[in-house]
Design an enzyme around this catalytic site. Structure first.
Site, mmCIF file in Angstrom:
data_model
loop_
_atom_site.group_PDB
_atom_site.id
_atom_site.type_symbol
_atom_site.label_atom_id
_atom_site.label_comp_id
_atom_site.label_asym_id
_atom_site.label_seq_id
_atom_site.Cartn_x
_atom_site.Cartn_y
_atom_site.Cartn_z
ATOM 1 N N GLY A 73 0.794 -1.222 0.000
ATOM 2 C CA GLY A 73 0.000 0.000 0.000
ATOM 3 C C GLY A 73 0.825 1.271 0.000
ATOM 4 O O GLY A 73 0.496 2.239 -0.698
ATOM 5 N N THR A 74 1.892 1.313 0.778
ATOM 6 C CA THR A 74 2.685 2.531 0.869
ATOM 7 C C THR A 74 3.331 2.871 -0.472
ATOM 8 O O THR A 74 3.302 4.028 -0.913
ATOM 9 C CB THR A 74 3.755 2.399 1.961
ATOM 10 O OG1 THR A 74 3.100 2.245 3.234
ATOM 11 C CG2 THR A 74 4.647 3.620 2.003
ATOM 12 N N GLN A 188 -8.172 -0.577 3.158
ATOM 13 C CA GLN A 188 -9.053 -1.129 4.188
ATOM 14 C C GLN A 188 -10.369 -1.637 3.619
ATOM 15 O O GLN A 188 -11.063 -2.425 4.265
ATOM 16 C CB GLN A 188 -9.357 -0.058 5.245
ATOM 17 C CG GLN A 188 -8.160 0.379 6.049
ATOM 18 C CD GLN A 188 -7.680 -0.686 7.016
ATOM 19 O OE1 GLN A 188 -8.434 -1.561 7.438
ATOM 20 N NE2 GLN A 188 -6.412 -0.618 7.383
ATOM 21 N N HIS A 210 -1.712 -7.931 2.564
ATOM 22 C CA HIS A 210 -1.803 -8.409 3.939
ATOM 23 C C HIS A 210 -3.021 -7.905 4.694
ATOM 24 O O HIS A 210 -3.266 -8.328 5.822
ATOM 25 C CB HIS A 210 -0.516 -8.060 4.710
ATOM 26 C CG HIS A 210 -0.379 -6.607 5.063
ATOM 27 N ND1 HIS A 210 -0.585 -6.145 6.342
ATOM 28 C CD2 HIS A 210 -0.035 -5.537 4.326
ATOM 29 C CE1 HIS A 210 -0.385 -4.845 6.375
ATOM 30 N NE2 HIS A 210 -0.041 -4.450 5.159
ATOM 31 N N CYS A 336 0.927 1.826 11.762
ATOM 32 C CA CYS A 336 2.114 2.483 11.214
ATOM 33 C C CYS A 336 2.592 3.634 12.094
ATOM 34 O O CYS A 336 3.709 4.105 11.951
ATOM 35 C CB CYS A 336 1.818 3.002 9.804
ATOM 36 S SG CYS A 336 1.395 1.686 8.654
#
Length: 394
Positions: A73-74, A188, A210, A336
């Protein structure tokens, strides 16, 4: 302690891999062959990757060529934010404004602020209401002030802390007449609520393995082929020359298996999660009368697996550690930024004061969650809250 049962209620941080993904990944770990190689082993690996791409495309209603594999995602958020901004500004130097919400994940906020601090972007953080929902009137006014200067808009599909769903299709409707591309972080959302890339009208969408039963270290940016994106990483030209690097065939195959399963069972999964979540919220309110829910009301405006609950007079970190000692694992917000002694930027943007922004816990349910997990939290919460409040008074 070793024999203590663990009740895992932090699925928003990461959820266990589903068996189908484990089996697929394991089956390919001993395979040899770089997907970019032309020999038979390479072609076999390439076939696995392209079939996985097609599986994800079918699940999200996009074209296979729009699925760009990343490390998660990042990276996908950074590629979307920076890559679209650079491409748009290169085409028209007036396009320097980046609009996003004040409640985004740091994987969006940090690259946006980096562009503002180091690369000449004009960053505007859009306000949200007390439930954490974007103020569409504020977005409209901000766009109409000077639409030709807007490089892109990024609005998450669902907030990772309080679970509030955002009006993504309405955002697209405001941006489309001005030709402004829209990116959404749907990390999400996929698997918990319906996510349809084509129907939403967004130009770029982030997801990761994940969070939905796949492995760590793999994700995707779904990006329309018509949209120019400048690469962050240069090298072998893989993934439409947007994301170079040797492709992780086993992880991608497992990622695709998890996405397919999550989307296929999304509706029934959402009912299961909402049933557990609603029961937890109700019983916590009975056990601790001044406990209160943050975010949208229970129902269709919220992720079904999210319960973000405030406990006045407590420190969230104290509550977390006291529950952890009892085998109950949850969080105070985004994993995070966990461990950082500062109030939640999401709750502050929603109008909470600094103290209220520190007294909350996020309980998030997933595919391994059961009623036993709810029972464990309810049984523990009164002594835990009493102890946390006593610690605050001393």
């Amino acid at each position: 302690m070793d024999d203590q049962q663990v009740h895992y209620l932090d699925h928003a941080a990461t959820t266990p891999m589903v068996s189908a993904a484990v089996e697929v990944m394991t089956a390919h770990l001993r395979d040899v062959g770089n997907p970019s190689s032309l020999h038979a082993s390479g072609r076999h690996a390439r076939r696995v990757v392209e079939e996985s791409r097609e599986t994800i495309a079918q699940a999200l209603d996009c074209r296979p060529g729009e699925v760009v594999f990343t490390s998660g995602g990042t990276e996908s958020d950074n590629l979307a934010i920076k890559g679209i901004f650079w491409a748009r500004r290169s085409a028209d130097a007036r396009r320097t404004r980046v609009l996003t919400t004040a409640i985004e994940h740091h994987a969006v906020l940090d690259p946006v602020h980096w562009l503002g601090d180091d690369d000449g972007a004009e960053v505007e953080l859009l306000p949200v209401d007390r439930s954490g929902r974007l103020d569409l009137d504020a977005l409209r006014a901000t766009i109409e002030r000077d639409p030709t200067s807007v490089a892109l808009v990024s609005v998450m599909w669902a907030n990772n802390e309080v679970g509030t769903l955002q009006p993504v299709t309405e955002v697209v409707a405001l941006c489309r007449p001005h030709g402004i591309p829209v990116h959404t972080d749907a990390v999400q959302a996929v698997g918990q609520v319906p996510v349809d890339f084509a129907a939403s009208g967004v130009d770029a969408l982030t997801l990761t393995g994940h969070k939905l039963g796949g492995p760590f270290g793999v994700g995707a940016l779904v990006v329309r082929r018509e949209l120019d994106v400048v690469a962050l990483v240069h090298g072998g030209g893989q993934e439409r020359d947007i994301r170079s690097g040797t492709i992780d065939t086993p992880a991608i195959a497992a990622f695709a298996a998890a996405v397919e399963l999550a989307v296929k069972h999304q509706a029934e999964h959402a009912v299961h999660l909402a049933t557990l979540r609603d029961d937890l919220v109700r019983r916590l309110g009975e056990a601790v009368p001044d406990a209160h829910l943050h975010g949208a009301d229970l129902g269709p405006g919220r992720l079904p697996g999210n319960a973000h609950v405030g406990f006045p007079g407590c420190e969230g970190d104290s509550l977390l550690m006291l529950l952890d000692a009892r085998g109950i694992e949850c969080s105070t917000g985004s994993a995070c930024s966990a461990g950082v002694a500062q109030p939640s930027h999401v709750l502050l943007a929603m109008g909470c004061d600094a103290e209220a922004a520190r007294h909350s816990l996020r309980f998030s349910f997933g595919h391994t969650s059961t009623e036993d997990d709810v029972d464990a939290v309810v049984e523990a919460i009164v002594p835990v809250v009493e102890r946390a409040r006593a610690a605050r008074r001393t």
